[in-house]
Design a protein around this motif. Structure first.
Motif, PDB file in Angstrom:
ATOM      1  N   THR B  96       0.935  -1.267  -0.010  1.00  0.00           N
ATOM      2  CA  THR B  96       0.072   0.057   0.027  1.00  0.00           C
ATOM      3  C   THR B  96       0.998   1.199   0.045  1.00  0.00           C
ATOM      4  OG1 THR B  96       0.018   0.229   2.430  1.00  0.00           O
ATOM      5  CG2 THR B  96      -1.764  -1.418   1.399  1.00  0.00           C
ATOM      6  N   GLY B  98       0.061   4.104   1.246  1.00  0.00           N
ATOM      7  CA  GLY B  98      -0.201   5.123   2.581  1.00  0.00           C
ATOM      8  C   GLY B  98      -1.281   4.651   3.401  1.00  0.00           C
ATOM      9  N   ASN B 100      -4.383   3.372   5.070  1.00  0.00           N
ATOM     10  CA  ASN B 100      -5.786   3.294   4.464  1.00  0.00           C
ATOM     11  C   ASN B 100      -6.217   3.643   2.978  1.00  0.00           C
ATOM     12  OD1 ASN B 100      -7.271   1.868   6.739  1.00  0.00           O
ATOM     13  ND2 ASN B 100      -6.635   3.949   8.029  1.00  0.00           N
ATOM     14  N   THR B 101      -5.195   3.310   2.532  1.00  0.00           N
ATOM     15  CA  THR B 101      -5.424   3.452   0.758  1.00  0.00           C
ATOM     16  C   THR B 101      -5.637   1.984   0.347  1.00  0.00           C
ATOM     17  OG1 THR B 101      -2.973   3.700   0.431  1.00  0.00           O
ATOM     18  CG2 THR B 101      -4.101   5.611   0.756  1.00  0.00           C
ATOM     19  N   GLU B 102      -5.923   2.078  -0.848  1.00  0.00           N
ATOM     20  CA  GLU B 102      -5.932   0.655  -1.798  1.00  0.00           C
ATOM     21  C   GLU B 102      -4.928   0.004  -1.791  1.00  0.00           C
ATOM     22  OE1 GLU B 102      -6.409   3.125  -5.713  1.00  0.00           O
ATOM     23  OE2 GLU B 102      -5.716   0.785  -6.128  1.00  0.00           O
ATOM     24  N   ALA B 103      -4.623  -1.333  -1.667  1.00  0.00           N
ATOM     25  CA  ALA B 103      -3.746  -2.539  -1.558  1.00  0.00           C
ATOM     26  C   ALA B 103      -3.503  -2.748  -3.075  1.00  0.00           C
ATOM     27  CB  ALA B 103      -4.068  -3.471  -0.722  1.00  0.00           C
TER      28      ALA B 103
END
Lengths: 112, 114
Positions: B96, B98, B100-103
């Motif tokens: 990821t 950052g 809580n961003t998409e994986a």
């Protein structure tokens, strides 16, 4: 213990109909909920992310809802196509972490 | 976005041996993770690969069995040690950019232990 459960059976729908997939969680307080698509032999691909304080998120034919009271997310694909056939996974993250905890997954089959 | 390359894509190994899986990301990422996926099952998180320090393992997974390295921001390895047939699975690398961003995921390594 923490659980993230999705439709346990495969979902078969006719082309053009709306597919609705569910994701239920227990003993968890997620900050974010994400939906991924996985095709056979491939890694998951990100579709949508919805935050704890958001009720609904849309992207083209996709719509996600997030009800923290019911501890449930619904994932809708409108005007479904055979190309939408895949396994769909919901995943939760908590605050201050990037760890994704995945649900059990639902296999969607759209037939002509 | 990030593109993740994993190798090998598949392997068949003898029990008692070890296999190291490599994961290369084409851009700098914040976090890297390793997952296991049994056939027809969902993904189970093995550990978080920490740059320059020991990985953080999830319950049920230990360093002696799954040593992980992450020498820099874009590269990580997972070793499956002293393999048994129960280790037959798909192993996936994820990253990821950052909080809580998409994986992003690699295509996975299909491991069969005989």
């Amino acid at each position: 213990s923490q659980k993230i459960e999705q439709n346990s059976e495969a979902l078969n729908i006719q082309e053009g109909k709306t597919a609705t997939l569910t994701c239920n969680y227990t003993n968890y307080s997620p900050a974010y909920l994400q939906w991924y698509r996985q095709d056979p032999g491939r890694g998951p691909v990100f579709l949508l992310l919805i935050r704890e304080n958001e009720k609904e998120k849309r992207k083209e034919r996709l719509k996600v809802t997030f009800d923290t009271t019911l501890k449930q997310s619904l994932f809708h694909i409108t005007a479904s196509q055979p190309a939408d056939s895949a396994t769909y996974l919901c995943a939760l993250t908590s605050y201050n972490t990037d760890k994704l905890i995945f649900g059990t997954g639902t296999r969607l089959q759209v037939f002509p | 976005s990030a593109v993740i390359s994993q190798k090998p894509s598949r392997d068949i190994c003898q029990r008692g041996t070890s296999l190291t899986i490599q994961c290369q990301v084409d851009s700098q990422v914040t976090m890297m993770f390793w997952y296991r996926q049994q056939p027809g099952q969902s993904l189970t998180l093995i550990a978080t690969a920490n740059q320059g320090s020991e990985a953080t393992y999830e319950s049920g997974f230990v360093i002696d069995k799954f040593p992980i390295s992450r020498p820099n921001l874009t590269f990580s390895t997972l070793t499956v040690s002293n393999m048994s047939p129960e280790d037959s699975s798909i192993y996936l690398c994820s990253a990821t950019g950052g909080l809580n961003t998409e994986a992003f995921f690699g295509q996975g390594t299909r491991l069969t232990v005989v």
